[in-house]
Write an enzyme that holds these catalytic residues in place. Structure first.
Site, PDB file in Angstrom:
ATOM      1  N   SER A 209      26.883 -22.613   8.069  1.00 10.79           N
ATOM      2  CA  SER A 209      27.563 -22.234   6.833  1.00 10.79           C
ATOM      3  C   SER A 209      28.809 -21.418   7.152  1.00 10.79           C
ATOM      4  O   SER A 209      28.826 -20.639   8.112  1.00 10.79           O
ATOM      5  CB  SER A 209      26.607 -21.381   5.999  1.00 10.79           C
ATOM      6  OG  SER A 209      27.309 -20.743   4.968  1.00 10.79           O
TER       7      SER A 209
ATOM      8  N   TYR B 240      20.789 -13.854   5.678  1.00 10.29           N
ATOM      9  CA  TYR B 240      20.917 -15.321   5.689  1.00 10.29           C
ATOM     10  C   TYR B 240      21.986 -15.754   6.690  1.00 10.29           C
ATOM     11  O   TYR B 240      21.763 -16.622   7.543  1.00 10.29           O
ATOM     12  CB  TYR B 240      21.266 -15.837   4.287  1.00 10.29           C
ATOM     13  CG  TYR B 240      21.734 -17.279   4.269  1.00 10.29           C
ATOM     14  CD1 TYR B 240      20.850 -18.317   4.528  1.00 10.29           C
ATOM     15  CD2 TYR B 240      23.077 -17.599   4.024  1.00 10.29           C
ATOM     16  CE1 TYR B 240      21.277 -19.644   4.534  1.00 10.29           C
ATOM     17  CE2 TYR B 240      23.509 -18.916   4.016  1.00 10.29           C
ATOM     18  CZ  TYR B 240      22.605 -19.936   4.283  1.00 10.29           C
ATOM     19  OH  TYR B 240      23.036 -21.254   4.300  1.00 10.29           O
TER      20      TYR B 240
ATOM     21  N   LYS C  54      21.887 -17.931  10.404  1.00  7.90           N
ATOM     22  CA  LYS C  54      22.682 -19.119  10.759  1.00  7.90           C
ATOM     23  C   LYS C  54      23.381 -18.899  12.101  1.00  7.90           C
ATOM     24  O   LYS C  54      23.438 -19.798  12.939  1.00  7.90           O
ATOM     25  CB  LYS C  54      23.708 -19.425   9.657  1.00  7.90           C
ATOM     26  CG  LYS C  54      23.091 -19.972   8.388  1.00  7.90           C
ATOM     27  CD  LYS C  54      22.515 -21.362   8.611  1.00  7.90           C
ATOM     28  CE  LYS C  54      21.798 -21.907   7.403  1.00  7.90           C
ATOM     29  NZ  LYS C  54      21.048 -23.145   7.652  1.00  7.90           N
TER      30      LYS C  54
END
Ligand code: NAD
Ligand code: UDP
Length: 370
Positions: free
Chosen positions: A129, A153, A157
């Site tokens: 992302s 989050y 990643k």
């Protein structure tokens, strides 16, 4: 089981991006095999995929954390590669439940890679992302910009990217494609598959469509004082069908050209919140009521991709416009007021859409679900 087409495992293939990629891979001559635990998707999507592609859908219900089961699935279908979509993706939730996010996202990838290694399947495309960049010093964002993830989050990643890069460095047999998505929106042009968020949407586009369809009274625009041309936040919105085609290009580059890479997938164009609202009004014929409210914590002013690497390495670029994205989101919302809980027979007819329904009868087509 022998198959004439190259099989590709799609972990999380029943989800929003995975289901669109399933269609793109089928159209490109691959045989996708879904592995999903349906923790954030609905099994009805499998019927929709069968309807759209005219082919039996291969799907195994299961958790990617079960390494032995994943290896069995890879072996059974003779998978030549995997695309790893399975994971958790809500930034706010990751702040509340970091261990759950590290477990599913980081341990989930570790489990998949161990399974792949054990069956000599070493080509993988990973859903990363643009959030790994944090608040960039400038735009457009290039892949070599420093990464400064700000949420748990985003840190999961980046941890996954590190794991993949270590693996690539350890053994040249590994071919690894890391795709940093910008803001995927829209839906398949048929209106049969799309994004089906649970509860109140966090993201702009599903919120806008729910206001337009009357489920919510107005959009709250977070911030009108950003240093952007109209004061609202700027993002790089990307049609999910363009994104799905980016995965096909990534797999081709991995398999045919034997390349590993990290690339941005976006359009390269920044659009403000007011710009999205005005495109949505043009595409749907419905103005969306809104009010300005203070900035949302953690939001950055503007964010868009430098897409030259994706063009050079994958031969891919996005072709769909913001109007296309709005029109297809709106079409999906109108046809599926209850998301995947809307039955095919009770689907709302699309009032103004250029594409026709596939004329195939719906059959029981799901193989191997448990
Ligand atoms: P999604 O939630 O719609 O799809 C994820 C799928 O994975 C779901 O079907 C879910 O049931 C499944 N899943 C979750 N945990 C699993 C597990 N342990 N085992 C098996 N299946 C599991 O999400 P999406 O929007 O399609 O996103 C796909 C990937 O792309 C995610 O990794 C996400 O972090 C990443 N991504 C998404 C966006 C976005 O805006 N949607 C942006 C950047 C990156
Ligand atoms: N946004 C908004 N109202 C909403 C949801 C989002 O004004 O209800 C804005 C948000 O502040 C950002 C843009 O829309 O400027 C895109 O937000 P989204 O959550 O979709 O993506 P992200 O911020 O994760 O890039």
């Amino acid at each position: 089981m022998t198959l004439d087409k190259p099989s590709v495992l799609l972990t999380g293939g029943a989800g929003y991006i995975g289901s669109h990629t399933y269609v793109a891979l089928t159209e490109a001559g691959y045989r996708p095999v879904i592995l999903d635990d349906f923790s954030n998707s609905h099994p009805v999507v499998l019927d929709r995929l069968a309807h759209l592609t005219g082919q039996r859908v291969l799907c195994e219900r299961g958790d990617v954390l079960q390494t032995g089961m994943v290896a069995e699935v890879l072996k059974r279908y003779h998978c030549v590669a995997a695309v790893h979509f399975a994971g958790l993706k809500a930034v706010g939730e990751s702040v509340q439940q970091p261990l759950r996010y590290y477990h599913t996202n980081v341990s989930g990838l570790l489990s998949l890679l161990q399974a792949m290694d054990s069956v000599d399947c070493r080509s993988v495309v990973f859903s990363s992302s643009a959030t790994v960049y944090g608040d960039p010093a400038s735009v457009p964002i290039k892949e070599n910009f420093p990464c400064a993830p700000e949420s748990p989050y985003a840190r999961t990643k980046l941890a996954c990217e590190d794991m993949l890069n270590s693996l690539a460095a350890s053994n040249p047999a590994w071919r690894i494609g890391i795709l940093r998505y910008f803001n995927p929106v829209g839906a398949h042009a048929s209106g049969l598959i799309g994004e089906d968020p649970h509860g109140v949407p966090n993201n702009l586009m599903p919120y806008v469509t729910q206001v337009a369809v009357g489920m919510r009274d107005k959009l709250r625009v977070f911030g009108s004082d950003y240093p952007t041309p109209d004061g609202t936040g700027v993002r790089d919105y990307l049609h999910v069908t363009d994104l799905s085609e980016g995965h096909v290009a990534a797999l081709r580059a991995l398999i045919a050209k034997n390349q590993s890479f990290t690339v941005n997938l976006g359009t390269g164009e920044g659009i403000s919140v007011l710009g999205v609202l005005s495109a949505f009004g043009r595409a749907s014929g419905r103005p969306v009521p809104f009010e300005f409210v203070p900035r949302r914590a953690g939001d950055v002013a503007q964010y868009f991709a430098d897409v030259s690497q994706a063009q050079a390495l994958l031969g891919w670029r996005a072709t769909r416009t913001i109007e296309d994205m709005c029109r297809d989101s709106w079409h999906w919302q109108q046809k599926n007021p209850d998301g995947y809980r809307t039955s095919m027979s009770s689907m709302q007819p699309a009032s103004s859409h250029r594409n026709q329904e596939p004329a195939m009868p719906l059959q029981p087509t799901v193989a191997g679900t448990a």
